[in-house]
Design an enzyme around this catalytic site. Sequence first.
Site, short mmCIF file in Angstrom:
data_model
loop_
_atom_site.label_atom_id
_atom_site.label_comp_id
_atom_site.label_asym_id
_atom_site.label_seq_id
_atom_site.Cartn_x
_atom_site.Cartn_y
_atom_site.Cartn_z
N LEU A 169 0.71 -1.07 -0.09
CA LEU A 169 0.07 0.09 -0.09
C LEU A 169 0.83 1.27 -0.12
CD1 LEU A 169 -2.86 -0.94 2.41
CD2 LEU A 169 -3.10 -0.60 -0.13
N LYS A 170 1.85 1.35 0.72
CA LYS A 170 2.88 2.36 0.95
C LYS A 170 3.33 2.82 -0.54
CE LYS A 170 5.96 5.40 1.94
NZ LYS A 170 5.50 7.15 1.95
#
Length: 322
Positions: A169-170
């Site tokens: 997600l980062k």
Amino acid sequence: MKIGFIGLGNVGGKLAGSILRNGFDLTVRDLDDSLVQDFVTRGAKSANSPKELAETCDIIITCLPSPAACSAVMEAEDGILAGISEGKIWAEMSTTDETEVKRLAGLISAKGASAIECPVSGGCHRAATGNISIFAGCDRDTFDRMLPMLTTLGRRVLHTGPIGTASVLKVMTNYLATANLLSLCEAMVTMKAAGLDMATTYEAIVISSGTSFSAETEGQIILNGSRDISFTMDLVKKDIGLFQQVADRAGVPLEISPLMVSIFNDGIERFGERELSPNIIKRLEEATGLDVLAPGFPAELTDEEPEEPGYEVVPKGRIPAE
């Protein structure tokens, strides 16, 4: 509780500063001794090696520039794995690779310790005030144990699922921020070429559907001319490259992502790996002979919101944990 922090760079130094500012027992380690000594003068302790830090601290946090750097700190003869023991927590706050953080988490687990990946998002200016957002990938028990520390380091904390999910997600969010930066550069240079006032252009962007976090923050730094958001082109290349790897593993035939990688490869070839990332706009400035600047914009970003206690963000439709 004793906290150890390895990696006092642009982001790590500000995160470690939040720990120290909030009264925790902090031990630090960095290859740059001047950064370490600055923390020592403010009340932190220092460690001679990652092993020593892991032996003396309950939570060991790493915030390093690349997956390779983290692996070296973990697996060296005097590394974290040589010093960590049962009941302790390793927290990886770098932007890293999903497969590598899973591998290292397995090694930590074999030592009887727990692992959590908790990369941050929101810019160095928010890391400095403890108002940054944090993604946390780990089992729920480890998340609950770390939550008091995470809500000290950041304001919004999202439990993303098991180890690996936060890293994915980062890099997705960094990919989106980079896409926004590149489109912002094209928009600003085009408006300059069309004769529009740059300050007016900025306001039109930020009050409209065309706005983005990149526009509202990096847009100001671009117009000032400093271009300094404490982030460099090599780090952008790493992050969008990691996102492309996620897509490749999943078999997704991306079209925009490869172009972005190509643009930053060109920017690095022209200006160098350590060039500030907003200066990717120089490719277009040089091509047009224009300077995209305006008076009245800041040389660096500051977080104008007061530091507030952090909290867990619960996704819509999910029942909060007891």
